[in-house]
Design a protein around this motif. Structure first.
Motif, PDB file in Angstrom:
ATOM      1  N   VAL A  26       0.831  -1.208   0.000  1.00  0.00           N
ATOM      2  CA  VAL A  26       0.000   0.000   0.000  1.00  0.00           C
ATOM      3  C   VAL A  26       0.865   1.257   0.000  1.00  0.00           C
ATOM      4  N   LEU A  27       1.819   1.325   0.914  1.00  0.00           N
ATOM      5  CA  LEU A  27       2.666   2.520   0.942  1.00  0.00           C
ATOM      6  C   LEU A  27       3.620   2.563  -0.247  1.00  0.00           C
ATOM      7  N   GLY A  28       3.936   1.433  -0.842  1.00  0.00           N
ATOM      8  CA  GLY A  28       4.709   1.422  -2.086  1.00  0.00           C
ATOM      9  C   GLY A  28       3.922   2.038  -3.230  1.00  0.00           C
ATOM     10  N   ILE A  29       2.645   1.726  -3.307  1.00  0.00           N
ATOM     11  CA  ILE A  29       1.786   2.324  -4.343  1.00  0.00           C
ATOM     12  C   ILE A  29       1.641   3.824  -4.099  1.00  0.00           C
ATOM     13  N   VAL A  30       1.542   4.216  -2.826  1.00  0.00           N
ATOM     14  CA  VAL A  30       1.473   5.648  -2.510  1.00  0.00           C
ATOM     15  C   VAL A  30       2.733   6.354  -2.988  1.00  0.00           C
ATOM     16  N   GLU A  31       3.888   5.728  -2.779  1.00  0.00           N
ATOM     17  CA  GLU A  31       5.156   6.313  -3.239  1.00  0.00           C
ATOM     18  C   GLU A  31       5.183   6.450  -4.762  1.00  0.00           C
ATOM     19  N   ILE A  32       4.710   5.439  -5.451  1.00  0.00           N
ATOM     20  CA  ILE A  32       4.710   5.487  -6.920  1.00  0.00           C
ATOM     21  C   ILE A  32       3.780   6.586  -7.417  1.00  0.00           C
ATOM     22  N   LEU A  33       2.595   6.680  -6.814  1.00  0.00           N
ATOM     23  CA  LEU A  33       1.642   7.701  -7.235  1.00  0.00           C
ATOM     24  C   LEU A  33       2.113   9.119  -6.903  1.00  0.00           C
ATOM     25  N   ALA A  34       2.889   9.263  -5.839  1.00  0.00           N
ATOM     26  CA  ALA A  34       3.383  10.584  -5.447  1.00  0.00           C
ATOM     27  C   ALA A  34       4.499  11.061  -6.371  1.00  0.00           C
ATOM     28  N   GLY A  35       5.121  10.147  -7.092  1.00  0.00           N
ATOM     29  CA  GLY A  35       6.199  10.530  -8.006  1.00  0.00           C
ATOM     30  C   GLY A  35       7.558  10.428  -7.343  1.00  0.00           C
ATOM     31  N   GLU A  36       8.555  10.916  -8.039  1.00  0.00           N
ATOM     32  CA  GLU A  36       9.920  10.832  -7.515  1.00  0.00           C
ATOM     33  C   GLU A  36      10.060  11.707  -6.298  1.00  0.00           C
ATOM     34  N   PRO A  37      10.963  11.461  -5.397  1.00  0.00           N
ATOM     35  CA  PRO A  37      12.016  10.459  -5.372  1.00  0.00           C
ATOM     36  C   PRO A  37      11.514   9.133  -4.808  1.00  0.00           C
ATOM     37  N   TYR A  38      12.048   8.054  -5.330  1.00  0.00           N
ATOM     38  CA  TYR A  38      11.667   6.722  -4.861  1.00  0.00           C
ATOM     39  C   TYR A  38      12.596   6.211  -3.782  1.00  0.00           C
ATOM     40  N   GLY A  39      13.737   6.829  -3.598  1.00  0.00           N
ATOM     41  CA  GLY A  39      14.719   6.353  -2.636  1.00  0.00           C
ATOM     42  C   GLY A  39      14.407   6.791  -1.222  1.00  0.00           C
ATOM     43  N   ALA A  40      15.264   6.374  -0.299  1.00  0.00           N
ATOM     44  CA  ALA A  40      15.058   6.680   1.109  1.00  0.00           C
ATOM     45  C   ALA A  40      15.582   8.067   1.472  1.00  0.00           C
ATOM     46  N   ALA A  41      16.482   8.620   0.663  1.00  0.00           N
ATOM     47  CA  ALA A  41      17.080   9.914   0.980  1.00  0.00           C
ATOM     48  C   ALA A  41      16.374  11.022   0.206  1.00  0.00           C
ATOM     49  N   ALA A  42      16.465  12.217   0.746  1.00  0.00           N
ATOM     50  CA  ALA A  42      15.889  13.379   0.073  1.00  0.00           C
ATOM     51  C   ALA A  42      16.744  13.724  -1.148  1.00  0.00           C
ATOM     52  N   VAL A  43      16.086  14.243  -2.177  1.00  0.00           N
ATOM     53  CA  VAL A  43      16.770  14.635  -3.406  1.00  0.00           C
ATOM     54  C   VAL A  43      16.858  16.153  -3.423  1.00  0.00           C
ATOM     55  N   GLU A  44      18.082  16.652  -3.596  1.00  0.00           N
ATOM     56  CA  GLU A  44      18.277  18.095  -3.641  1.00  0.00           C
ATOM     57  C   GLU A  44      18.397  18.549  -5.087  1.00  0.00           C
ATOM     58  N   GLN A  45      17.654  19.577  -5.424  1.00  0.00           N
ATOM     59  CA  GLN A  45      17.750  20.153  -6.758  1.00  0.00           C
ATOM     60  C   GLN A  45      18.615  21.409  -6.671  1.00  0.00           C
ATOM     61  N   THR A  46      19.568  21.514  -7.581  1.00  0.00           N
ATOM     62  CA  THR A  46      20.483  22.655  -7.574  1.00  0.00           C
ATOM     63  C   THR A  46      20.341  23.440  -8.872  1.00  0.00           C
ATOM     64  N   ASN A  47      20.741  24.706  -8.805  1.00  0.00           N
ATOM     65  CA  ASN A  47      20.764  25.507 -10.020  1.00  0.00           C
ATOM     66  C   ASN A  47      22.149  25.399 -10.657  1.00  0.00           C
ATOM     67  N   GLU A  48      22.403  26.184 -11.688  1.00  0.00           N
ATOM     68  CA  GLU A  48      23.683  26.100 -12.400  1.00  0.00           C
ATOM     69  C   GLU A  48      24.852  26.535 -11.539  1.00  0.00           C
ATOM     70  N   ALA A  49      24.601  27.354 -10.545  1.00  0.00           N
ATOM     71  CA  ALA A  49      25.675  27.815  -9.670  1.00  0.00           C
ATOM     72  C   ALA A  49      25.979  26.795  -8.571  1.00  0.00           C
ATOM     73  N   GLY A  50      25.174  25.759  -8.449  1.00  0.00           N
ATOM     74  CA  GLY A  50      25.410  24.724  -7.444  1.00  0.00           C
ATOM     75  C   GLY A  50      24.690  24.981  -6.140  1.00  0.00           C
ATOM     76  N   GLU A  51      23.845  26.013  -6.094  1.00  0.00           N
ATOM     77  CA  GLU A  51      23.092  26.289  -4.882  1.00  0.00           C
ATOM     78  C   GLU A  51      21.865  25.379  -4.817  1.00  0.00           C
ATOM     79  N   VAL A  52      21.569  24.920  -3.621  1.00  0.00           N
ATOM     80  CA  VAL A  52      20.390  24.084  -3.429  1.00  0.00           C
ATOM     81  C   VAL A  52      19.163  24.986  -3.474  1.00  0.00           C
ATOM     82  N   VAL A  53      18.289  24.722  -4.429  1.00  0.00           N
ATOM     83  CA  VAL A  53      17.091  25.545  -4.580  1.00  0.00           C
ATOM     84  C   VAL A  53      15.832  24.818  -4.103  1.00  0.00           C
ATOM     85  N   ASN A  54      15.872  23.506  -4.028  1.00  0.00           N
ATOM     86  CA  ASN A  54      14.698  22.747  -3.614  1.00  0.00           C
ATOM     87  C   ASN A  54      15.139  21.383  -3.095  1.00  0.00           C
TER      88      ASN A  54
END
Length: 102
Positions: A26-54
């Motif tokens: 059930v919680l696996g399906i919730v993860e799939i429906l919620a979209g990425e990230p699928y892993g256990a760690a948080a995913v950091e999005q950076t801009n071109e300068a390398g700053e974490v923006v999200n």
């Protein structure tokens, strides 16, 4: 030899099965429906300068999913210990035999 399931057997199987299906499927399906990230760690999005923006976190904390599955397995382990240590009804009569006398 036939064994019947009593209330404790049915409750242990139902609760442990529910917890494991909830944690895995059930919680696996919730993860799939919620979209990425699928892993256990948080995913950091950076801009071109390398700053974490999200920072994107998983929809369900992996610790909760793991805890549910482990709790289901612990309940099955305790139920197994109960079944091994509890006597089988009617076994005492099966072991007694009459010794013929001369």
């Amino acid at each position: 030899m036939t064994q019947t399931l009593n209330t404790i057997d049915k409750a242990a199987m139902a609760v442990s099965g529910f917890l494991m299906v909830l944690g895995i499927a059930v919680l696996g399906i919730v993860e799939i429906l919620a979209g990425e990230p699928y892993g256990a760690a948080a995913v950091e999005q950076t801009n071109e300068a390398g700053e974490v923006v999200n920072t994107i976190y998983p929809a369900v904390d992996p610790t909760i999913r793991t805890g549910l599955v482990i709790l289901g397995l612990v309940i099955l382990l305790l139920w197994g210990i109960y079944k091994v240590t509890s006597p089988i009804p009617g076994e005492e009569q099966a072991r007694t035999t009459e010794v013929p006398s001369d």
